[in-house]
Design a protein around this motif. Structure first.
Motif, PDB file in Angstrom:
ATOM      1  N   ALA A 395     -58.323 -41.908 -33.980  1.00 53.92           N
ATOM      2  CA  ALA A 395     -58.568 -42.072 -32.539  1.00 53.92           C
ATOM      3  C   ALA A 395     -60.073 -42.250 -32.363  1.00 53.92           C
ATOM      4  CB  ALA A 395     -58.059 -40.880 -31.743  1.00 53.92           C
ATOM      5  N   ILE A 396     -60.452 -42.903 -31.269  1.00 52.74           N
ATOM      6  CA  ILE A 396     -61.868 -43.170 -31.013  1.00 52.74           C
ATOM      7  C   ILE A 396     -62.192 -42.782 -29.580  1.00 52.74           C
ATOM      8  CG2 ILE A 396     -63.663 -44.937 -30.886  1.00 52.74           C
ATOM      9  CD1 ILE A 396     -62.137 -46.552 -32.955  1.00 52.74           C
ATOM     10  N   LEU A 397     -63.302 -42.097 -29.408  1.00 55.85           N
ATOM     11  CA  LEU A 397     -63.840 -41.805 -28.079  1.00 55.85           C
ATOM     12  C   LEU A 397     -65.134 -42.591 -27.923  1.00 55.85           C
ATOM     13  CD1 LEU A 397     -63.851 -40.226 -25.399  1.00 55.85           C
ATOM     14  CD2 LEU A 397     -65.127 -38.417 -26.587  1.00 55.85           C
ATOM     15  N   ALA A 398     -65.168 -43.491 -26.943  1.00 51.75           N
ATOM     16  CA  ALA A 398     -66.334 -44.342 -26.716  1.00 51.75           C
ATOM     17  C   ALA A 398     -67.123 -43.845 -25.516  1.00 51.75           C
ATOM     18  CB  ALA A 398     -65.904 -45.792 -26.487  1.00 51.75           C
ATOM     19  N   GLY A 399     -68.397 -44.169 -25.518  1.00 51.55           N
ATOM     20  CA  GLY A 399     -69.273 -43.717 -24.444  1.00 51.55           C
ATOM     21  C   GLY A 399     -69.047 -44.412 -23.122  1.00 51.55           C
ATOM     22  N   ASP A 400     -68.486 -45.628 -23.136  1.00 54.99           N
ATOM     23  CA  ASP A 400     -68.184 -46.339 -21.891  1.00 54.99           C
ATOM     24  C   ASP A 400     -67.098 -47.373 -22.161  1.00 54.99           C
ATOM     25  OD1 ASP A 400     -69.410 -48.714 -22.939  1.00 54.99           O
ATOM     26  OD2 ASP A 400     -71.354 -48.010 -22.247  1.00 54.99           O
ATOM     27  N   SER A 401     -66.610 -47.993 -21.081  1.00 51.88           N
ATOM     28  CA  SER A 401     -65.485 -48.920 -21.202  1.00 51.88           C
ATOM     29  C   SER A 401     -65.864 -50.210 -21.919  1.00 51.88           C
ATOM     30  CB  SER A 401     -64.933 -49.244 -19.807  1.00 51.88           C
ATOM     31  OG  SER A 401     -64.380 -48.097 -19.197  1.00 51.88           O
ATOM     32  N   LEU A 402     -67.116 -50.646 -21.793  1.00 54.82           N
ATOM     33  CA  LEU A 402     -67.561 -51.845 -22.502  1.00 54.82           C
ATOM     34  C   LEU A 402     -67.419 -51.645 -24.005  1.00 54.82           C
ATOM     35  CD1 LEU A 402     -68.971 -54.609 -22.731  1.00 54.82           C
ATOM     36  CD2 LEU A 402     -71.164 -53.400 -22.599  1.00 54.82           C
ATOM     37  N   LEU A 403     -67.895 -50.526 -24.496  1.00 55.38           N
ATOM     38  CA  LEU A 403     -67.791 -50.215 -25.914  1.00 55.38           C
ATOM     39  C   LEU A 403     -66.332 -49.992 -26.314  1.00 55.38           C
ATOM     40  CD1 LEU A 403     -69.023 -49.552 -28.642  1.00 55.38           C
ATOM     41  CD2 LEU A 403     -69.591 -47.274 -27.774  1.00 55.38           C
ATOM     42  N   ALA A 404     -65.573 -49.306 -25.472  1.00 54.68           N
ATOM     43  CA  ALA A 404     -64.166 -49.020 -25.770  1.00 54.68           C
ATOM     44  C   ALA A 404     -63.364 -50.299 -25.927  1.00 54.68           C
ATOM     45  CB  ALA A 404     -63.570 -48.148 -24.668  1.00 54.68           C
TER      46      ALA A 404
END
Length: 495
Positions: A395-404
């Motif tokens: 699983a991945i947690l990204a800092g913002d939606s652009l990165l996600a």
């Protein structure tokens, strides 16, 4: 134009089909990375919902469906956008053919959409929901004009589909059917079309289409409208008079930005022969003028009574997309000959069709010479590829939606969450290791784990903040040794 061309306008659509295929090719060749709206689509395609936030869900639903069949990819994103644009131009051309006798003017009005920067350039660069508005507006306007000129069950049905799609594309679309209704009611010749029983079909079809989202909107009205209202009313501590002045000024600038190039192109192409058209008119130009007037009054009411201080040019798409057709209707009403003007106009179209893809590619590729980097220069895929050599994230947690969204494109089988969007919360139990990734601003950005990410970990997993690490990767089209930096950390979450 040759005699064959005047009888047959299919060449317009062949030309446009080739152009949009070219745009797909250019987008794929430019960069593998996604821009803001593209990333939003990739990120939110992980789940299907009746609503996602500030924007209605039509484009999300459409992109989700395509991803189910074609997989999450830049190609699928680009295909959806350009197919919607092609269909929009096609419907616009069919509407022009209903209203114009001169096939040269049908071509000029349809290809005239390319003279609108927000539609020719911005929609290709990074807009999605605005593309959906244009698509919906083209459906509605075609159905509306057919209902006035050649009324049938099909025409009223088409208008209803356009309204339903439009309200699911952007809420401000509502002003287009409202303006059309008021403009038609103001003319005795069209009132019978408005009071036709088949209008009930239009309303029912539109309601059925938007009903799932309406139920969601009822319980999420603040969530859906807060961000848009914040953008519109961002006047700081300005007085009421200053806020109105700011709103009117921004509206004037938006209109100039939207229509300025189109007016200039028509003025250059038709020259002095355009002057008679300024005073000429027909029942159709008067209908459109009333629609434009209602649209303008509606926005002014929003400024004066709604506190709107900043009107964006792209918000004018639901109405001002009609401008090329309106100009051509005026020109035909004045009896202006179009032979030489058509040839000059096609030169302008050729310049635009070559210049826009070149500018889209060049704005990214030129970074290797200028050192000025766009979002599409960021090497998300290379970064993820390098991190996956350390461990395969579950699983991945990204800092913002652009990165996600960018990460989601390259690892579609793994849940990708974003700190700035709480609406997606899959079960992470047993999904280890968990990869945390965030962007580090190029100039003086902190390398530490962002506070918002640490808070998310504590609130959702009860985990303490891990030590942040840094990975720097060469830009796409980078100059020299220029590199983009990402922060990351691993959490070996207990089962």
């Amino acid at each position: 134009m040759t005699e064959t061309d005047t009888r047959d306008i299919r060449w317009i659509f062949v030309l446009l089909a080739a152009y949009f295929v070219l745009q797909i090719g250019v987008r794929l060749a430019t960069s593998h990375s996604l821009d803001l709206d593209e990333a939003e689509q990739a990120f939110r395609s992980q789940w299907l919902a009746a609503g996602y936030g500030p924007q209605p869900p039509f484009y999300n639903w459409l992109q989700y469906t395509v991803f189910q069949f074609a997989g999450v990819s830049l190609a699928a994103l680009s295909l959806v956008k350009n197919l919607l644009l092609f269909i929009s131009y096609l419907l616009y051309g069919l509407t022009a053919r209903l209203l114009l006798r001169d096939k040269a003017l049908v071509a000029i009005s349809t290809l005239g959409l390319l003279t609108i920067p927000q539609m020719a350039f911005e929609m290709q660069r990074d807009l999605t929901h605005t593309v959906a508005v244009f698509f919906s507006a083209s459906i509605f306007f075609y159905g509306f004009i057919r209902s006035l000129k050649q009324p049938s069950l099909a025409s009223y049905l088409i208008a209803g589909i356009g309204i339903g799609f439009g309200l699911l594309a952007k809420y401000n679309f509502a002003i287009l059917p409202a303006a059309a209704l008021i403009a038609a009611l103001a003319d005795a010749r069209w009132r019978a079309r408005i009071f036709d029983w088949r209008l009930v079909l239009t309303a029912v079809v539109a309601l059925i289409i938007v009903l799932p989202h309406l139920f969601w909107l009822k319980d999420n009205l603040d969530f859906a409208t807060a961000r848009t209202l914040e953008k519109m009313t961002a006047s700081g501590d300005a007085s009421y008079l200053m806020q109105v002045t700011m709103g009117v000024s921004s509206l004037a600038l938006a209109i100039i930005s939207f229509a300025g190039l189109t007016v200039a192109v028509f003025a250059i192409v038709f020259g002095k022969s355009l002057r008679p058209a300024l005073t000429a008119g027909s029942e159709w130009t008067r209908l459109i003028e009333r629609m434009l007037l209602v649209f303008l009054i509606g926005i002014l009411f929003l400024i004066v009574f709604g506190g709107a201080a900043g009107i964006k040019d792209r918000w004018l798409v639901p109405m001002l997309f009609i401008l090329p057709l309106y100009f051509c209707l005026k020109i035909e009403a004045a009896g202006v000959t179009t032979g030489r003007a058509f040839r000059r106009f096609m030169v302008a179209v050729a310049i635009i069709m070559i210049g826009v893809p070149a500018a889209l590619y060049g704005s990214v590729a030129a970074a290797r010479f200028t050192g000025h980097y766009e979002r599409l220069n960021r090497p998300y895929a290379t970064m993820l590829e390098n991190l996956r050599k350390q461990a395969e994230p579950m699983a991945i947690l990204a800092g913002d939606s652009l990165l996600a969204g960018n990460l989601r494109q390259d690892i579609p089988g793994v849940p990708v969450l974003s700190v700035d969007y709480p609406g997606f919360h899959p079960d992470l139990a047993g999904r280890r290791p968990l990869l945390l990734v965030w962007l580090i601003p190029p100039k003086g950005g902190s390398e530490a784990l962002p506070p918002a990410m640490a808070q998310w970990l504590q609130a959702n997993l009860g985990a303490s903040a891990p030590e942040g690490l840094v990975i720097d990767v060469p830009y796409f089209y980078g100059r020299g040794d220029d590199r983009y930096r990402f922060g990351y950390a691993w959490i070996d979450q207990p089962g």
